[in-house]
Design an enzyme around this catalytic site. Sequence first.
Site, PDB file in Angstrom:
ATOM      1  N   CYS A   1      -3.803  12.970  13.809  1.00  0.00           N
ATOM      2  CA  CYS A   1      -3.628  11.536  13.600  1.00  0.00           C
ATOM      3  C   CYS A   1      -3.411  10.870  14.950  1.00  0.00           C
ATOM      4  O   CYS A   1      -2.704  11.421  15.800  1.00  0.00           O
ATOM      5  CB  CYS A   1      -2.424  11.314  12.698  1.00  0.00           C
ATOM      6  SG  CYS A   1      -2.102   9.597  12.357  1.00  0.00           S
TER       7      CYS A   1
ATOM      8  N   ARG B   1       1.908  14.711  13.121  1.00  0.00           N
ATOM      9  CA  ARG B   1       2.486  14.353  11.823  1.00  0.00           C
ATOM     10  C   ARG B   1       2.561  15.618  10.962  1.00  0.00           C
ATOM     11  O   ARG B   1       1.777  15.808  10.041  1.00  0.00           O
ATOM     12  CB  ARG B   1       1.651  13.256  11.163  1.00  0.00           C
ATOM     13  CG  ARG B   1       1.677  11.988  12.017  1.00  0.00           C
ATOM     14  CD  ARG B   1       0.977  10.849  11.368  1.00  0.00           C
ATOM     15  NE  ARG B   1       1.634  10.382  10.170  1.00  0.00           N
ATOM     16  CZ  ARG B   1       1.132   9.430   9.383  1.00  0.00           C
ATOM     17  NH1 ARG B   1      -0.017   8.875   9.679  1.00  0.00           N
ATOM     18  NH2 ARG B   1       1.775   9.042   8.310  1.00  0.00           N
TER      19      ARG B   1
ATOM     20  N   LYS C   1       0.829  -1.213   0.000  1.00  0.00           N
ATOM     21  CA  LYS C   1       0.000   0.000   0.000  1.00  0.00           C
ATOM     22  C   LYS C   1       0.865   1.265   0.000  1.00  0.00           C
ATOM     23  O   LYS C   1       0.624   2.189  -0.766  1.00  0.00           O
ATOM     24  CB  LYS C   1      -0.894   0.003   1.256  1.00  0.00           C
ATOM     25  CG  LYS C   1      -1.487   1.349   1.600  1.00  0.00           C
ATOM     26  CD  LYS C   1      -2.207   1.359   2.926  1.00  0.00           C
ATOM     27  CE  LYS C   1      -1.354   1.541   4.147  1.00  0.00           C
ATOM     28  NZ  LYS C   1      -1.116   2.915   4.601  1.00  0.00           N
ATOM     29  N   ASN C   2       1.879   1.290   0.870  1.00  0.00           N
ATOM     30  CA  ASN C   2       2.660   2.521   1.014  1.00  0.00           C
ATOM     31  C   ASN C   2       3.585   2.777  -0.165  1.00  0.00           C
ATOM     32  O   ASN C   2       4.146   3.867  -0.293  1.00  0.00           O
ATOM     33  CB  ASN C   2       3.444   2.502   2.331  1.00  0.00           C
ATOM     34  CG  ASN C   2       2.521   2.724   3.517  1.00  0.00           C
ATOM     35  OD1 ASN C   2       1.357   3.074   3.347  1.00  0.00           O
ATOM     36  ND2 ASN C   2       3.026   2.487   4.720  1.00  0.00           N
TER      37      ASN C   2
ATOM     38  N   ASP D   1       6.132   0.620  11.543  1.00  0.00           N
ATOM     39  CA  ASP D   1       4.866  -0.010  11.147  1.00  0.00           C
ATOM     40  C   ASP D   1       4.761  -1.476  11.596  1.00  0.00           C
ATOM     41  O   ASP D   1       3.725  -2.109  11.398  1.00  0.00           O
ATOM     42  CB  ASP D   1       4.672   0.096   9.626  1.00  0.00           C
ATOM     43  CG  ASP D   1       4.402   1.526   9.182  1.00  0.00           C
ATOM     44  OD1 ASP D   1       4.123   2.374  10.040  1.00  0.00           O
ATOM     45  OD2 ASP D   1       4.475   1.791   7.961  1.00  0.00           O
TER      46      ASP D   1
ATOM     47  N   ARG E   1      -7.934  -0.594   5.669  1.00  0.00           N
ATOM     48  CA  ARG E   1      -7.161   0.432   4.967  1.00  0.00           C
ATOM     49  C   ARG E   1      -5.849  -0.134   4.444  1.00  0.00           C
ATOM     50  O   ARG E   1      -5.289   0.403   3.495  1.00  0.00           O
ATOM     51  CB  ARG E   1      -6.839   1.587   5.908  1.00  0.00           C
ATOM     52  CG  ARG E   1      -8.052   2.393   6.296  1.00  0.00           C
ATOM     53  CD  ARG E   1      -7.638   3.578   7.113  1.00  0.00           C
ATOM     54  NE  ARG E   1      -6.521   4.249   6.459  1.00  0.00           N
ATOM     55  CZ  ARG E   1      -5.739   5.146   7.034  1.00  0.00           C
ATOM     56  NH1 ARG E   1      -5.932   5.471   8.283  1.00  0.00           N
ATOM     57  NH2 ARG E   1      -4.759   5.711   6.370  1.00  0.00           N
TER      58      ARG E   1
HETATM   59  C1  EPZ Z   1       5.089   6.975   5.991  1.00  0.00           C
HETATM   60  O1  EPZ Z   1       4.407   8.070   6.611  1.00  0.00           O
HETATM   61  C2  EPZ Z   1       4.122   5.817   6.001  1.00  0.00           C
HETATM   62  N1  EPZ Z   1       2.942   6.185   5.251  1.00  0.00           N
HETATM   63  C3  EPZ Z   1       3.771   5.435   7.444  1.00  0.00           C
HETATM   64  O2  EPZ Z   1       2.953   4.287   7.414  1.00  0.00           O
HETATM   65  C4  EPZ Z   1       5.067   5.120   8.192  1.00  0.00           C
HETATM   66  O3  EPZ Z   1       4.761   4.856   9.533  1.00  0.00           O
HETATM   67  C5  EPZ Z   1       6.031   6.288   8.084  1.00  0.00           C
HETATM   68  O4  EPZ Z   1       6.256   6.626   6.689  1.00  0.00           O
HETATM   69  C6  EPZ Z   1       7.392   6.006   8.719  1.00  0.00           C
HETATM   70  O5  EPZ Z   1       7.972   4.884   8.119  1.00  0.00           O
HETATM   71  C7  EPZ Z   1       2.938   6.077   3.923  1.00  0.00           C
HETATM   72  O6  EPZ Z   1       3.901   5.683   3.291  1.00  0.00           O
HETATM   73  C8  EPZ Z   1       1.675   6.408   3.222  1.00  0.00           C
HETATM   74  P1  EPZ Z   1       7.332  10.451   7.698  1.00  0.00           P
HETATM   75  P2  EPZ Z   1       4.984   9.543   6.475  1.00  0.00           P
HETATM   76  O7  EPZ Z   1       7.061  11.740   7.005  1.00  0.00           O
HETATM   77  O8  EPZ Z   1       5.691   9.702   5.207  1.00  0.00           O
HETATM   78  C9  EPZ Z   1       8.333  13.554  11.193  1.00  0.00           C
HETATM   79  C10 EPZ Z   1       1.129   2.934   8.017  1.00  0.00           C
HETATM   80  O9  EPZ Z   1       0.775   2.411   9.106  1.00  0.00           O
HETATM   81  N2  EPZ Z   1       8.087  14.574  10.157  1.00  0.00           N
HETATM   82  O10 EPZ Z   1       8.495   9.652   7.241  1.00  0.00           O
HETATM   83  O11 EPZ Z   1       3.868  10.465   6.783  1.00  0.00           O
HETATM   84  C11 EPZ Z   1       7.063  12.798  11.549  1.00  0.00           C
HETATM   85  O12 EPZ Z   1       6.306  13.494  12.486  1.00  0.00           O
HETATM   86  C12 EPZ Z   1       1.619   4.368   7.954  1.00  0.00           C
HETATM   87  O13 EPZ Z   1       1.046   2.347   6.936  1.00  0.00           O
HETATM   88  C13 EPZ Z   1       8.347  15.896  10.420  1.00  0.00           C
HETATM   89  O14 EPZ Z   1       8.829  16.260  11.495  1.00  0.00           O
HETATM   90  O15 EPZ Z   1       6.026   9.561   7.645  1.00  0.00           O
HETATM   91  C14 EPZ Z   1       7.611  11.488  12.029  1.00  0.00           C
HETATM   92  O16 EPZ Z   1       8.033  11.606  13.357  1.00  0.00           O
HETATM   93  C15 EPZ Z   1       1.456   5.102   9.241  1.00  0.00           C
HETATM   94  N3  EPZ Z   1       8.053  16.828   9.446  1.00  0.00           N
HETATM   95  C16 EPZ Z   1       8.832  11.269  11.157  1.00  0.00           C
HETATM   96  O17 EPZ Z   1       9.180  12.578  10.682  1.00  0.00           O
HETATM   97  C17 EPZ Z   1       7.551  16.460   8.222  1.00  0.00           C
HETATM   98  O18 EPZ Z   1       7.322  17.336   7.378  1.00  0.00           O
HETATM   99  C18 EPZ Z   1       8.615  10.335   9.985  1.00  0.00           C
HETATM  100  O19 EPZ Z   1       7.469  10.755   9.239  1.00  0.00           O
HETATM  101  C19 EPZ Z   1       7.312  15.104   7.979  1.00  0.00           C
HETATM  102  C20 EPZ Z   1       7.593  14.177   8.961  1.00  0.00           C
END
Ligand code: EPZ
Length: 433
Positions: free
Chosen positions: A117, A122, A22-23, A310, A402
Amino acid sequence: MDQFVIEGGVPLRGEVTVSGAKNAALPLLAASILADGPCHFEGVPDLRDIRTMMRILGELGVEAERLEDGTIRTEVTDPDRVRAPYELVKTMRASICVLGPLLGRRRRAEVSFPGGCVIGPRPVDLHLGGMRALGARVEVADGYIAADGSGLTGGGDVYLGGPFGPTVTGTANVLSAAVLSPGTTVIQSAACEPEVVDLARFLVAMGAKIEGIGSPTLHVRGVERLTGCRYRVISDRIEAGTLLCAAAMTEGDVTVRGVDPGTMTAPLAVLARMGVSVERPDEDALRVRPGGRPKPLDIVTLPYPGFPTDLQAQFMTLLSVAAGNSFVTEKIYPERFIHISELQRMGAHIRKEGPTAIVQGVDHLSGCPVMASDLRASAALVVAGLAARGTTTVERVYHIDRGYERIEEKLGALGARIRRENPAREPAGALSP
Ligand code: EPZ
């Protein structure tokens, strides 16, 4: 609302094939906005989030349909549409993945700002900073991110590291915008997750020029146009890890097929340290053999190639019946622990101290009604229910829907006694099989 009723304690046995990731599929579908000509995606799982992305594409003038052979075909029909509305974005945070492709191809984007969330804050500041570094003007007003890429210069350095590591979908966004920006963009601290690698490979298949794929430094040389192509999505390493956990938790004998073990080094190392026997009967298969109680262990979630957040909830569930005490530290989402209180209701001894859970292994879990409000936490509760003594009812399974395709069918084929029911709609029936 649907729920799962699980009669626990049956060791899972047999073979199961994982679906496409999915991701990986979500940013790939979003990137079809960039293509001149149709794209065909193979292996995209049939999930609620995927259907949401197809609806968003529809709003953005991209025809997206699932064909009879299961592939998804996309084609841009109206390149003037640039608004991803709140009504859709609020149902799926990954909708933000359309920001980069819109900016890259249409030089304009209006994407509803993703809301809160349950797994913790996030933010999307890194996404927006990345777009600005490419030369876009970005504002947030009236709940929308409005980005103007008419002056996109590309040709600079973009840094995507944040307090919790690089951003996964932020890397997807910046990459998708940079491939059609002038000059050479260097993305530093890019996420290295296999799903980002998959997107980069798809963009290359469309004609993009990207070097350093899979590393934290990506060199992107902008091109004039990208063409449509046919592409197969990678398999879902998180679904594979969840199934391995379920097999180990029930002391079963399960072969998980269609996996890429090379993307699962950390979870496989953790299973080995827990004393779970995992063999590799084929290139793309992993087999869990029955063993005793897992050994306790310390797990820390980290950006790839570290242990994935995850899989944190599912592995904590496995550790809840380990022979001793474990520590699980969450370094990506320090508040992603909503499963703890539900596991406690099933008899687990888990205490949270800041971003760490202290897990005192118990002999067994006991079935009861549980509810979770996020995808992986719900998956963890299903894993718990499969091994627990008695009956577990997992409510609100729309979260699982989902991200896990036909999960009750797959588990049922392995011998699990799991049934989906809707208490408002149906009387209780017999448990399968
Ligand atoms: C992706 O989310 C995945 N979603 C998530 O999977 C997964 O948990 C996550 O990556 C981490 O591996 C998809 O691919 C659709 P990040 P993403 O931006 O991209 C911080 C699931 O269960 N951050 O890498 O949204 C953030 O708060 C889902 O399938 C900032 O500070 O995650 C977090 O602590 C849930 N500023 C860390 O970085 C930003 O602008 C990683 O977030 C963006 C992120």
